[in-house]
Design a protein around this motif. Structure first.
Motif, PDB file in Angstrom:
ATOM      1  N   TYR A  91     -35.678  40.441  33.352  1.00 29.90           N
ATOM      2  CA  TYR A  91     -35.050  39.153  33.030  1.00 29.90           C
ATOM      3  C   TYR A  91     -34.750  38.384  34.308  1.00 29.90           C
ATOM      4  N   PRO A  99     -33.462  31.627  25.319  1.00 30.48           N
ATOM      5  CA  PRO A  99     -34.910  31.500  25.083  1.00 30.48           C
ATOM      6  C   PRO A  99     -35.664  32.799  25.356  1.00 30.48           C
ATOM      7  N   TRP A 100     -35.187  33.568  26.313  1.00 31.02           N
ATOM      8  CA  TRP A 100     -35.846  34.831  26.659  1.00 31.02           C
ATOM      9  C   TRP A 100     -35.763  35.811  25.492  1.00 31.02           C
ATOM     10  N   LEU A 102     -35.036  35.108  22.361  1.00 35.32           N
ATOM     11  CA  LEU A 102     -35.699  34.533  21.188  1.00 35.32           C
ATOM     12  C   LEU A 102     -37.215  34.693  21.271  1.00 35.32           C
ATOM     13  N   ARG A 103     -37.761  34.608  22.467  1.00 35.47           N
ATOM     14  CA  ARG A 103     -39.207  34.818  22.642  1.00 35.47           C
ATOM     15  C   ARG A 103     -39.576  36.263  22.296  1.00 35.47           C
ATOM     16  N   ILE A 104     -38.732  37.199  22.688  1.00 34.31           N
ATOM     17  CA  ILE A 104     -38.967  38.605  22.344  1.00 34.31           C
ATOM     18  C   ILE A 104     -38.936  38.771  20.826  1.00 34.31           C
ATOM     19  N   ARG A 106     -39.433  36.451  18.510  1.00 30.09           N
ATOM     20  CA  ARG A 106     -40.585  35.765  17.912  1.00 30.09           C
ATOM     21  C   ARG A 106     -41.844  36.607  18.036  1.00 30.09           C
ATOM     22  N   ASN A 107     -42.094  37.122  19.230  1.00 28.30           N
ATOM     23  CA  ASN A 107     -43.305  37.921  19.435  1.00 28.30           C
ATOM     24  C   ASN A 107     -43.304  39.173  18.551  1.00 28.30           C
TER      25      ASN A 107
END
Length: 136
Positions: A91, A99-100, A102-104, A106-107
Motif C-alpha cells: 500500500y 480506492p485501494w 475498493l479496487r481489491i 472490485r477485482n
C-alpha cells in the motif's frame, strides 16, 4: 542565481551557475488512514480493525452491487479485507486508502462473477449429442 567570476589575469569573464541549496518542503503528514495502514502493516490488528470499520459499508455495498447476493457479497467483502491485510506492505501511503481497498474488492468480485458463467455458456466436451445434432 548567476555569479560572474572575472579572470583578470586571462582577460575574460565566465558566468558560473551557482545554485543555492533549495529547501525542499517536507513530505506532507500522513493521513489518518495512512497512519493506521502503516500501524497495521507493523502488526497492530486494532489499527486494521479501525480501517475495516471505516470502510466496511462501502466495500460491502460495492460487492453487493456487483454480485447481487447478500451472503456472497459479505463473503467477498471479508475476502477483500483479508487480501488487503495481506498486501499492506504494498500500500502506497501517499494515496487514499479507500480506492485501494475498493479496487481489491472490485477485482475479487469480478473474479467471482467470471467463475459464475451461465450453464449455457459452459461446454462439456464429453456430453452426449443433443437430439437432432449431428453425431461426429
Amino acid at each position: 542565481m548567476v555569479a560572474a567570476v572575472a579572470f583578470a589575469d586571462l582577460g575574460f569573464r565566465v558566468a558560473w551557475h551557482v545554485s543555492r541549496h533549495e529547501e525542499r518542503p517536507l513530505a506532507p503528514p500522513l493521513s489518518p488512514e495512512a497512519a493506521l495502514a502503516r500501524s497495521a502493516a507493523r502488526g497492530e490488528k486494532q489499527a486494521f480493525g479501525r480501517l475495516v470499520e471505516m470502510h466496511k459499508r462501502a466495500v460491502y455495498g460495492l460487492c453487493l452491487r456487483l454480485l447481487s447476493d447478500p451472503e456472497e457479497a459479505q463473503d467477498a467483502a471479508e475476502e477483500a479485507f483479508a487480501r488487503a491485510y495481506a498486501s499492506l506492505a504494498a500500500y502506497d501511503a501517499a494515496q487514499p486508502f479507500a480506492p485501494w481497498v475498493l479496487r481489491i474488492a472490485r477485482n475479487h468480485s469480478l473474479d467471482l462473477l467470471r467463475r459464475r458463467l451461465p450453464a449455457r455458456q459452459k461446454v462439456e466436451l464429453d456430453a452426449d449429442p443433443v437430439d437432432g445434432a449431428p453425431d461426429h
